[in-house]
Write an enzyme that holds these catalytic residues in place. Sequence first.
Site, PDB file in Angstrom:
ATOM      1  CG  ASP A   1     -80.981 -91.186 112.409  1.00  0.00           C
ATOM      2  OD1 ASP A   1     -79.943 -91.779 112.767  1.00  0.00           O
ATOM      3  OD2 ASP A   1     -81.705 -90.546 113.193  1.00  0.00           O
TER       4      ASP A   1
ATOM      5  CB  CYS B   1     -72.514 -73.295 107.749  1.00  0.00           C
ATOM      6  SG  CYS B   1     -73.664 -74.636 108.091  1.00  0.00           S
TER       7      CYS B   1
ATOM      8  CB  CYS C   1     -70.343 -76.409 107.125  1.00  0.00           C
ATOM      9  SG  CYS C   1     -70.423 -76.495 108.923  1.00  0.00           S
TER      10      CYS C   1
ATOM     11  CD  GLU D   1     -76.586 -94.001 112.964  1.00  0.00           C
ATOM     12  OE1 GLU D   1     -75.857 -93.137 113.440  1.00  0.00           O
ATOM     13  OE2 GLU D   1     -77.682 -94.303 113.463  1.00  0.00           O
TER      14      GLU D   1
ATOM     15  CG  ASP E   1     -83.723 -88.041 114.697  1.00  0.00           C
ATOM     16  OD1 ASP E   1     -82.674 -88.033 115.371  1.00  0.00           O
ATOM     17  OD2 ASP E   1     -84.857 -88.253 115.189  1.00  0.00           O
TER      18      ASP E   1
END
Length: 376
Positions: free
Chosen positions: A164, A324, A306, A248, A331
């Site tokens: 990221d 959760c 989750c 990304e 990040d």
Amino acid sequence: MLVDGSINRLLQDLNEAKAKENNIKLKPYDTQNIIPLLKSENPMLGQVYSKVLQMVNYTLWSNLKGLSASKKRGRGRTIGHIRFKGYGWYNTQNYNQSGFKLDQDHSILRLSKIGAIRIKLYRKMEGCIKAIIIKRDGKRWFAIVQADQAPRPLPKTEEAIGLDVGLNSFVVDSDSNSIENPRFAEQSSKKLAKLQRKLARAQKGSNNRRKIKDKVARLHKTINCRRDNFLHKLSRTYVNAFDIICVEDLDVKGLKENDNNHGMHRSIHDASWSKFIFMLSYKAQSAGRKLIKVDPRNTTQKCSACGSIVKKDLSIRVHECPYCGFSCDRDYNASRNILFSGLEQPVAPIESNPLHHISVMQVLAMKWEAAPFRTR
Ligand SMILES: [Zn+2]
């Protein structure tokens, strides 16, 4: 430079042929044939390597081609003639295929008709060198090396990672490493501002002004070299250690997070991220690795343990899932989602790890054959 005269002469012949409108259409071959004549008229040109003169001819013709193409396209723009180049205008010499020899061990570049030049190598050149372009930038000269790199597949590691890129850390990866954001431009900003004030005061056309201008150019060059060095080393590290690297798709992300909160430095970071991903992609390709660009939608908002959507704005640095209970760096959560999305795997629960901080200096200190930094 010596080639100034020759390109002017080639242009002159072309323009004369055109002005007469006597249906003489010169072709690249014709101007190529003028070269020996030019040499006999100007013995100084004999000192310029013949391939360089041929490249001057080639460059001229490709410029003209571009010009006539844009003329045809029209678009209401005014398109002029290619200008005659005055002394010092033509600052590039192109050595194509031959006429040069690069001795990397001793940092010496040998050029036909010029001789041996001591050079500063920014990094070791790999592959088969196809061309060397000699370029003047202010007072200094640069040799740009074009090389063909044969793919060099690396042994499989059976490892995958998600990266990221961000503003706080340059990269946070799904192995919980956080790479410090380099601030090379910011570090030199005071020095740059001082030089620019001096420049504003310096008299136009003075020697002093030229000197300051050259200093400004040199500072910019230094900043760029440092940044490139950092990006090369970081991308090399990831390519060496992972078979699959997921990032990304920044073209999409740019539209998504197009806010003005980050001011002028945002553009610098944007450029660095794009360059980083470009370096990852060609290094990965050459090494037989896979770079996967994923849709950035929800990579930040989704819980990577989750799969629930946990809304957070830019100022919230921690991901805390009310569903959760998973809590981690914002990040880091995103990098895990990027990894899962790239591998087309469902999210998976994990123990929250503290991030392992890696400084810019640590990245710069790495060797080219960089060993990976691994924390697990
Ligand atoms: Zn959750």
